[in-house]
Design a protein around this motif. Structure first.
Motif, PDB file in Angstrom:
ATOM      1  N   CYS A   8      54.001  34.373  46.897  1.00  0.00           N
ATOM      2  CA  CYS A   8      55.403  34.745  46.723  1.00  0.00           C
ATOM      3  C   CYS A   8      56.318  33.591  47.115  1.00  0.00           C
ATOM      4  CB  CYS A   8      55.735  35.986  47.548  1.00  0.00           C
ATOM      5  SG  CYS A   8      57.359  36.662  47.151  1.00  0.00           S
ATOM      6  N   CYS A  47      51.500  41.900  47.561  1.00  0.00           N
ATOM      7  CA  CYS A  47      52.517  40.882  47.809  1.00  0.00           C
ATOM      8  C   CYS A  47      53.458  41.331  48.919  1.00  0.00           C
ATOM      9  CB  CYS A  47      53.290  40.609  46.521  1.00  0.00           C
ATOM     10  SG  CYS A  47      54.644  39.435  46.725  1.00  0.00           S
ATOM     11  N   PRO A  62      60.502  42.216  44.584  1.00  0.00           N
ATOM     12  CA  PRO A  62      60.004  40.912  44.148  1.00  0.00           C
ATOM     13  C   PRO A  62      59.772  40.932  42.637  1.00  0.00           C
ATOM     14  CG  PRO A  62      58.279  42.114  45.306  1.00  0.00           C
ATOM     15  CD  PRO A  62      59.539  42.912  45.439  1.00  0.00           C
ATOM     16  N   PHE A  84      54.860  35.767  42.381  1.00  0.00           N
ATOM     17  CA  PHE A  84      56.061  36.570  42.577  1.00  0.00           C
ATOM     18  C   PHE A  84      57.185  35.688  43.099  1.00  0.00           C
ATOM     19  CE2 PHE A  84      52.557  39.508  42.818  1.00  0.00           C
ATOM     20  CZ  PHE A  84      53.016  40.619  42.129  1.00  0.00           C
TER      21      PHE A  84
END
Length: 151
Positions: A8, A47, A62, A84
């Motif tokens: 992420c 995530c 996200p 992400f």
């Protein structure tokens, strides 16, 4: 058997949240946080969980940005990396057992010699476009041999 991982890219005022990994294969390098998708967990759930565990932040909404196949030629294995991007978060930032966390000015990341090549190759696709990407990264002897992304 392939594993599924998340990564992420968390942005805040021209800074990106990076983590200095204490584990192989990126030990000692600054990279975007993330981790393994667990059984019965979607990549989005993984995530959100991984970011909370590793940084103390709760990310909201996200954006899914793509999927990359990461191949290690020497191990003859490929894993999936789900990408992400998040700008909406809350909570108190903290280091974890995964490594130190810091906000790094985005333009400086390209100058660092302690980030994986794959991070600096992915950054423009994540931060400068809104497209969903797909592609592959191939490593051989711990060195990135190929980076191929399609918008």
């Amino acid at each position: 058997m392939s594993k599924i991982f998340t990564m992420c890219f968390i942005e805040n005022n021209n800074h990106l949240l990076l983590q200095k990994s204490i584990k192989k294969p990126f030990e000692g390098l600054w990279n975007a946080p993330g981790g393994k998708v667990e059984v019965y967990e979607s990549p989005m759930e993984a995530c959100i969980r991984e970011i909370q565990e590793e940084t103390g932040l709760e990310i909201n909404h996200p954006n899914f940005r793509g999927i990359i196949t990461v191949t290690n030629v020497n191990k003859k294995s490929s894993d999936l990396l789900m990408l992400f991007h998040a700008r909406d978060f809350s909570g108190d930032l903290r280091d974890s057992e995964e490594g130190e966390i810091a906000w790094i000015e985005t333009e400086n990341i390209y100058l660092y010699d302690n980030t994986p090549d794959s991070l600096t190759c992915l950054l423009p696709y994540i931060l400068e476009t809104e497209s969903t990407i797909t592609g592959k990264i191939i490593y051989s002897k711990k060195k990135m041999e190929l980076f191929d992304v399609i918008l």
